[in-house]
Design a protein around this motif. Sequence first.
Motif, short mmCIF file in Angstrom:
data_model
loop_
_atom_site.label_atom_id
_atom_site.label_comp_id
_atom_site.label_asym_id
_atom_site.label_seq_id
_atom_site.Cartn_x
_atom_site.Cartn_y
_atom_site.Cartn_z
N GLU A 67 1.58 -1.35 0.19
CA GLU A 67 0.27 -0.37 0.32
C GLU A 67 0.72 0.95 -0.51
O GLU A 67 0.62 2.15 -0.64
CB GLU A 67 -0.76 -0.44 1.14
CG GLU A 67 -2.00 -0.99 1.03
CD GLU A 67 -2.98 -0.77 0.28
OE1 GLU A 67 -3.03 -0.13 -0.60
OE2 GLU A 67 -3.08 -1.94 -0.71
N ASP A 68 1.86 1.43 0.55
CA ASP A 68 2.92 2.64 1.12
C ASP A 68 3.34 2.64 -0.99
O ASP A 68 3.44 4.13 -1.26
CB ASP A 68 4.49 2.77 1.88
CG ASP A 68 3.92 2.32 3.24
OD1 ASP A 68 2.74 3.41 3.52
OD2 ASP A 68 4.03 1.78 4.44
N GLN A 71 0.91 3.93 -2.87
CA GLN A 71 0.79 5.80 -2.85
C GLN A 71 2.10 5.97 -3.81
O GLN A 71 1.41 7.33 -3.79
CB GLN A 71 1.19 5.98 -1.70
CG GLN A 71 -0.07 5.55 -0.77
CD GLN A 71 -1.03 6.64 -0.55
OE1 GLN A 71 -1.32 8.16 -0.86
NE2 GLN A 71 -2.62 5.52 -0.35
N LYS A 72 2.70 5.83 -4.16
CA LYS A 72 3.96 6.72 -5.28
C LYS A 72 3.84 6.14 -6.46
O LYS A 72 4.71 6.71 -7.16
CB LYS A 72 5.22 5.65 -4.68
CG LYS A 72 6.01 6.18 -3.40
CD LYS A 72 7.29 5.87 -2.54
CE LYS A 72 7.28 6.33 -1.05
NZ LYS A 72 8.11 5.19 -1.02
N TYR A 99 -5.33 9.40 -1.44
CA TYR A 99 -3.86 9.89 -2.49
C TYR A 99 -3.02 10.32 -0.87
O TYR A 99 -3.77 11.77 -0.86
CB TYR A 99 -3.49 10.31 -3.68
CG TYR A 99 -3.99 9.14 -4.72
CD1 TYR A 99 -3.16 8.49 -4.78
CD2 TYR A 99 -5.13 9.15 -5.13
CE1 TYR A 99 -3.11 6.98 -5.57
CE2 TYR A 99 -5.10 8.33 -6.11
CZ TYR A 99 -3.75 7.00 -6.48
OH TYR A 99 -4.43 6.39 -7.39
N LYS A 100 -2.02 9.74 -0.57
CA LYS A 100 -1.88 11.15 0.72
C LYS A 100 -0.77 12.73 0.29
O LYS A 100 -0.99 13.57 0.95
CB LYS A 100 -0.84 9.95 1.73
CG LYS A 100 -1.14 9.11 2.03
CD LYS A 100 -0.24 8.36 2.28
CE LYS A 100 -0.84 7.08 3.57
NZ LYS A 100 0.32 6.27 4.03
N SER A 141 -1.33 13.09 -8.09
CA SER A 141 -1.58 12.40 -7.13
C SER A 141 0.77 12.14 -6.60
O SER A 141 1.11 11.82 -5.40
CB SER A 141 -1.80 10.57 -7.21
OG SER A 141 -0.65 9.99 -8.01
#
Length: 281
Positions: A67-68, A71-72, A99-100, A141
């Motif tokens: 999951e990390d 995000q990229k 999206y962080k 993102s």
Amino acid sequence: MNAIEIKNLCKSYGDFSLDNVSFNVEQGSIMGLIGENGSGKTTIIKSILSIIKHDGEISVLGGEIDEDIKQKIGVVFDDAFISNYLTVKEVGKVLSGIYKNWDMEYYNYLLGEFKLPEDKMIKNFSKGMVVKIKIACALSSRPKLLILDEPTSGLDPVIRDEILDIFYDFIEDEEHTILISSHITSDLEKIADYITFIDNGKVLLSKGKDELIEDYGVLKCSEEDLKTVDKAYIERVRREKYSVEALINNKDKFKSNYPNLIVDRVNIDEIMVFYIKGVIM
């Protein structure tokens, strides 16, 4: 360092299979993935993203995808789902909660650049406009890696050129990377650093784009002339009714050794056609 490493990737669907696919995508580069429809390009991309189960080893941004790492990654699929009953403004709000690193300011900038109306439902968009909103979402993102499946399909040449410029800017700092599958090989000739050619689930070649364009050439000659050529230079041969064409490697050395034979420049499309329709000597 490689942004993507693929080793012995295998996946079967009935009568189709990926057959020990291996290649790397260097960080800070653009890799163009080419091949006919059904050759396995989308299957490779879905395997990279762990959307489908597969055999073999895949490393993305230094590790197994989780999951990390997701995000990229920014993704554009030709058949990716975006609700037809949302406006682009609403899409931005939804994705900002997923999206962080979502950059709303950049998203709004891209909407303006792509001339996308904020309050118009996506169901009323043309195909080209839908492609543009997908690209805007992927870029906003703020990913380290872009994975794009036919991202410029359905766009006119002017908009395609603008998007290619955005892709080029994305990787300019050498920390961002793009894997792009496309049938529009002229786009790849403009921006790709490397080309990987997939045919019937196998990697036929994976090389630097400039190396391909500069190293390969097309020899047009008679059957008699072809018989005089060292087979080590010949990648593939295509025979017409009254002529023969051969895809030649090591073009400069060939010209030196065969000064009386004419060798023309080659583009990626022509290389694809030779590998698919030509024969090995």
